[in-house]
Write a protein that holds these residues in place. Structure first.
Motif, PDB file in Angstrom:
ATOM      1  N   THR A  65       1.213  -7.658  32.791  1.00 33.27           N
ATOM      2  CA  THR A  65       1.533  -7.851  31.375  1.00 33.27           C
ATOM      3  C   THR A  65       2.465  -6.753  30.882  1.00 33.27           C
ATOM      4  O   THR A  65       3.464  -7.027  30.210  1.00 33.27           O
ATOM      5  N   SER A  66       2.176  -5.511  31.251  1.00 36.28           N
ATOM      6  CA  SER A  66       3.024  -4.385  30.856  1.00 36.28           C
ATOM      7  C   SER A  66       4.426  -4.510  31.444  1.00 36.28           C
ATOM      8  O   SER A  66       5.427  -4.284  30.754  1.00 36.28           O
ATOM      9  N   LEU A  67       4.511  -4.885  32.710  1.00 39.94           N
ATOM     10  CA  LEU A  67       5.809  -5.048  33.366  1.00 39.94           C
ATOM     11  C   LEU A  67       6.593  -6.198  32.737  1.00 39.94           C
ATOM     12  O   LEU A  67       7.795  -6.082  32.482  1.00 39.94           O
ATOM     13  N   VAL A  68       5.916  -7.305  32.473  1.00 43.56           N
ATOM     14  CA  VAL A  68       6.573  -8.463  31.874  1.00 43.56           C
ATOM     15  C   VAL A  68       7.014  -8.148  30.448  1.00 43.56           C
ATOM     16  O   VAL A  68       8.092  -8.568  30.024  1.00 43.56           O
ATOM     17  N   ASP A  69       6.195  -7.385  29.700  1.00 44.15           N
ATOM     18  CA  ASP A  69       6.586  -6.981  28.336  1.00 44.15           C
ATOM     19  C   ASP A  69       7.956  -6.325  28.345  1.00 44.15           C
ATOM     20  O   ASP A  69       8.805  -6.596  27.485  1.00 44.15           O
ATOM     21  N   LYS A  70       8.187  -5.454  29.324  1.00 45.33           N
ATOM     22  CA  LYS A  70       9.469  -4.752  29.421  1.00 45.33           C
ATOM     23  C   LYS A  70      10.600  -5.717  29.785  1.00 45.33           C
ATOM     24  O   LYS A  70      11.712  -5.602  29.265  1.00 45.33           O
ATOM     25  N   GLY A  75      15.214  -9.059  27.631  1.00 48.06           N
ATOM     26  CA  GLY A  75      15.802 -10.388  27.648  1.00 48.06           C
ATOM     27  C   GLY A  75      15.951 -11.003  29.025  1.00 48.06           C
ATOM     28  O   GLY A  75      16.733 -11.940  29.209  1.00 48.06           O
ATOM     29  N   LEU A  76      15.205 -10.500  30.009  1.00 54.82           N
ATOM     30  CA  LEU A  76      15.329 -11.001  31.374  1.00 54.82           C
ATOM     31  C   LEU A  76      14.374 -12.149  31.671  1.00 54.82           C
ATOM     32  O   LEU A  76      14.609 -12.941  32.597  1.00 54.82           O
ATOM     33  N   VAL A  77      13.290 -12.213  30.903  1.00 54.61           N
ATOM     34  CA  VAL A  77      12.329 -13.314  31.013  1.00 54.61           C
ATOM     35  C   VAL A  77      11.828 -13.662  29.616  1.00 54.61           C
ATOM     36  O   VAL A  77      11.985 -12.865  28.682  1.00 54.61           O
ATOM     37  N   VAL A  78      11.248 -14.843  29.496  1.00 50.40           N
ATOM     38  CA  VAL A  78      10.582 -15.248  28.251  1.00 50.40           C
ATOM     39  C   VAL A  78       9.212 -15.803  28.615  1.00 50.40           C
ATOM     40  O   VAL A  78       8.996 -16.260  29.736  1.00 50.40           O
ATOM     41  N   ARG A  79       8.311 -15.727  27.639  1.00 51.09           N
ATOM     42  CA  ARG A  79       6.994 -16.337  27.794  1.00 51.09           C
ATOM     43  C   ARG A  79       7.008 -17.666  27.038  1.00 51.09           C
ATOM     44  O   ARG A  79       7.571 -17.756  25.957  1.00 51.09           O
ATOM     45  N   GLN A  80       6.354 -18.651  27.662  1.00 49.16           N
ATOM     46  CA  GLN A  80       6.327 -19.973  27.040  1.00 49.16           C
ATOM     47  C   GLN A  80       5.023 -20.664  27.450  1.00 49.16           C
ATOM     48  O   GLN A  80       4.611 -20.561  28.608  1.00 49.16           O
ATOM     49  N   LYS A  81       4.397 -21.364  26.514  1.00 52.34           N
ATOM     50  CA  LYS A  81       3.184 -22.121  26.841  1.00 52.34           C
ATOM     51  C   LYS A  81       3.514 -23.140  27.925  1.00 52.34           C
ATOM     52  O   LYS A  81       4.552 -23.799  27.878  1.00 52.34           O
ATOM     53  N   SER A  82       2.624 -23.266  28.895  1.00 53.39           N
ATOM     54  CA  SER A  82       2.827 -24.200  29.996  1.00 53.39           C
ATOM     55  C   SER A  82       2.811 -25.635  29.490  1.00 53.39           C
ATOM     56  O   SER A  82       1.969 -26.008  28.667  1.00 53.39           O
ATOM     57  N   ALA A  83       3.719 -26.447  30.000  1.00 58.63           N
ATOM     58  CA  ALA A  83       3.746 -27.865  29.655  1.00 58.63           C
ATOM     59  C   ALA A  83       2.606 -28.608  30.346  1.00 58.63           C
ATOM     60  O   ALA A  83       2.157 -29.642  29.872  1.00 58.63           O
ATOM     61  N   LEU A  84       2.116 -28.060  31.456  1.00 55.18           N
ATOM     62  CA  LEU A  84       1.047 -28.704  32.219  1.00 55.18           C
ATOM     63  C   LEU A  84      -0.340 -28.309  31.729  1.00 55.18           C
ATOM     64  O   LEU A  84      -1.267 -29.107  31.771  1.00 55.18           O
ATOM     65  N   ARG A  87      -3.329 -23.878  27.949  1.00 56.94           N
ATOM     66  CA  ARG A  87      -4.076 -22.613  27.942  1.00 56.94           C
ATOM     67  C   ARG A  87      -3.333 -21.531  28.726  1.00 56.94           C
ATOM     68  O   ARG A  87      -3.646 -20.359  28.634  1.00 56.94           O
ATOM     69  N   GLN A  88      -2.360 -21.953  29.486  1.00 57.55           N
ATOM     70  CA  GLN A  88      -1.627 -21.059  30.375  1.00 57.55           C
ATOM     71  C   GLN A  88      -0.262 -20.716  29.786  1.00 57.55           C
ATOM     72  O   GLN A  88       0.342 -21.527  29.090  1.00 57.55           O
ATOM     73  N   THR A  89       0.199 -19.509  30.085  1.00 53.02           N
ATOM     74  CA  THR A  89       1.533 -19.095  29.659  1.00 53.02           C
ATOM     75  C   THR A  89       2.408 -18.914  30.889  1.00 53.02           C
ATOM     76  O   THR A  89       2.035 -18.207  31.824  1.00 53.02           O
ATOM     77  N   ASP A  90       3.543 -19.583  30.878  1.00 53.95           N
ATOM     78  CA  ASP A  90       4.518 -19.418  31.955  1.00 53.95           C
ATOM     79  C   ASP A  90       5.482 -18.298  31.585  1.00 53.95           C
ATOM     80  O   ASP A  90       5.829 -18.123  30.423  1.00 53.95           O
ATOM     81  N   ILE A  91       5.893 -17.567  32.581  1.00 52.14           N
ATOM     82  CA  ILE A  91       6.915 -16.534  32.412  1.00 52.14           C
ATOM     83  C   ILE A  91       8.156 -17.095  33.103  1.00 52.14           C
ATOM     84  O   ILE A  91       8.129 -17.426  34.287  1.00 52.14           O
ATOM     85  N   ILE A  92       9.220 -17.242  32.322  1.00 49.35           N
ATOM     86  CA  ILE A  92      10.419 -17.938  32.790  1.00 49.35           C
ATOM     87  C   ILE A  92      11.603 -16.979  32.824  1.00 49.35           C
ATOM     88  O   ILE A  92      11.843 -16.238  31.872  1.00 49.35           O
ATOM     89  N   VAL A  93      12.332 -17.005  33.930  1.00 51.35           N
ATOM     90  CA  VAL A  93      13.515 -16.149  34.058  1.00 51.35           C
ATOM     91  C   VAL A  93      14.634 -16.710  33.180  1.00 51.35           C
ATOM     92  O   VAL A  93      14.836 -17.919  33.099  1.00 51.35           O
ATOM     93  N   THR A  94      15.327 -15.811  32.506  1.00 50.90           N
ATOM     94  CA  THR A  94      16.447 -16.202  31.644  1.00 50.90           C
ATOM     95  C   THR A  94      17.748 -16.132  32.440  1.00 50.90           C
ATOM     96  O   THR A  94      17.777 -15.661  33.586  1.00 50.90           O
ATOM     97  N   GLU A  95      18.830 -16.557  31.807  1.00 45.07           N
ATOM     98  CA  GLU A  95      20.152 -16.451  32.435  1.00 45.07           C
ATOM     99  C   GLU A  95      20.457 -14.984  32.749  1.00 45.07           C
ATOM    100  O   GLU A  95      20.974 -14.660  33.821  1.00 45.07           O
ATOM    101  N   ALA A  96      20.125 -14.095  31.807  1.00 46.30           N
ATOM    102  CA  ALA A  96      20.350 -12.656  32.041  1.00 46.30           C
ATOM    103  C   ALA A  96      19.524 -12.170  33.227  1.00 46.30           C
ATOM    104  O   ALA A  96      19.990 -11.354  34.029  1.00 46.30           O
ATOM    105  N   GLY A  97      18.313 -12.674  33.368  1.00 42.13           N
ATOM    106  CA  GLY A  97      17.469 -12.314  34.513  1.00 42.13           C
ATOM    107  C   GLY A  97      18.051 -12.808  35.821  1.00 42.13           C
ATOM    108  O   GLY A  97      18.043 -12.100  36.831  1.00 42.13           O
ATOM    109  N   ARG A  98      18.597 -14.021  35.796  1.00 33.31           N
ATOM    110  CA  ARG A  98      19.244 -14.552  37.011  1.00 33.31           C
ATOM    111  C   ARG A  98      20.472 -13.716  37.380  1.00 33.31           C
ATOM    112  O   ARG A  98      20.748 -13.483  38.555  1.00 33.31           O
TER     113      ARG A  98
END
Length: 158
Positions: A65-70, A75-84, A87-98
């Motif tokens: 959580t601490s690492l992902v917060d940074k 702007g390298l990743v975003v958190r988003q509620k899972s579509a599946l 209750r789960q949160t997905d961490i998604i790589v952004t264009e800047a992260g790629r």
């Protein structure tokens, strides 16, 4: 030069190589080697959960959580509620992260993995035994550690 000096020099070279790589990756990407490893795990499939990352890295979810917060802050990743599973949160790589993943230097541990995998089975076993013995000699055999080549602090799963 005697074997003690040779051994200490080899250890110092390993530590120094790890420090230099950490500095290089921070200068080029703006992230630490540990943050970069999290980004790599997320980037493998474009998204991951904190639980999946913590399992892969053998660290607590709090550490993830601490690492992902940074990474979110940068702007390298975003958190988003899972579509599946809402209750789960997905961490998604952004264009800047790629972009960071594409432009980063070859990670030190991946160089190690590639060269280690090319070794004969007996050589791998001998090297692992020797490294474990060195860890014991340094009273570090019970120290929890993640499989990330970084001199920074990582709070392991406890």
């Amino acid at each position: 030069m005697d074997r003690i000096d040779s051994s200490l020099i080899a250890l110092r070279r390993i530590v120094r190589s790890t420090e230099l790589f950490g500095k290089e990756i921070r200068q080029i990407t703006g992230v630490t080697p540990t943050q970069f490893r999290v980004l790599q795990i997320i980037g493998e499939q474009g998204l991951a959960t904190a639980k999946a990352i913590s399992t892969r890295m053998r660290v607590s979810q709090g550490t993830v959580t601490s690492l992902v917060d940074k990474l979110v802050r940068d702007g390298l990743v975003v958190r988003q509620k899972s579509a599946l599973d809402r209750r789960q949160t997905d961490i998604i790589v952004t264009e800047a992260g790629r972009d960071v993943l594409a432009n980063a230097p070859d990670p030190l541990q991946q160089r190690f993995v590639r060269k280690f995998a090319a070794m004969e089975d007996w050589e791998q076993a001998m090297l692992v035994a020797s490294l474990e013995r060195v860890a014991t000699m340094l009273d570090a055999e019970d120290m929890d550690a993640s499989p990330v080549l970084d001199t920074g602090e990582i709070r392991p799963t406890g």
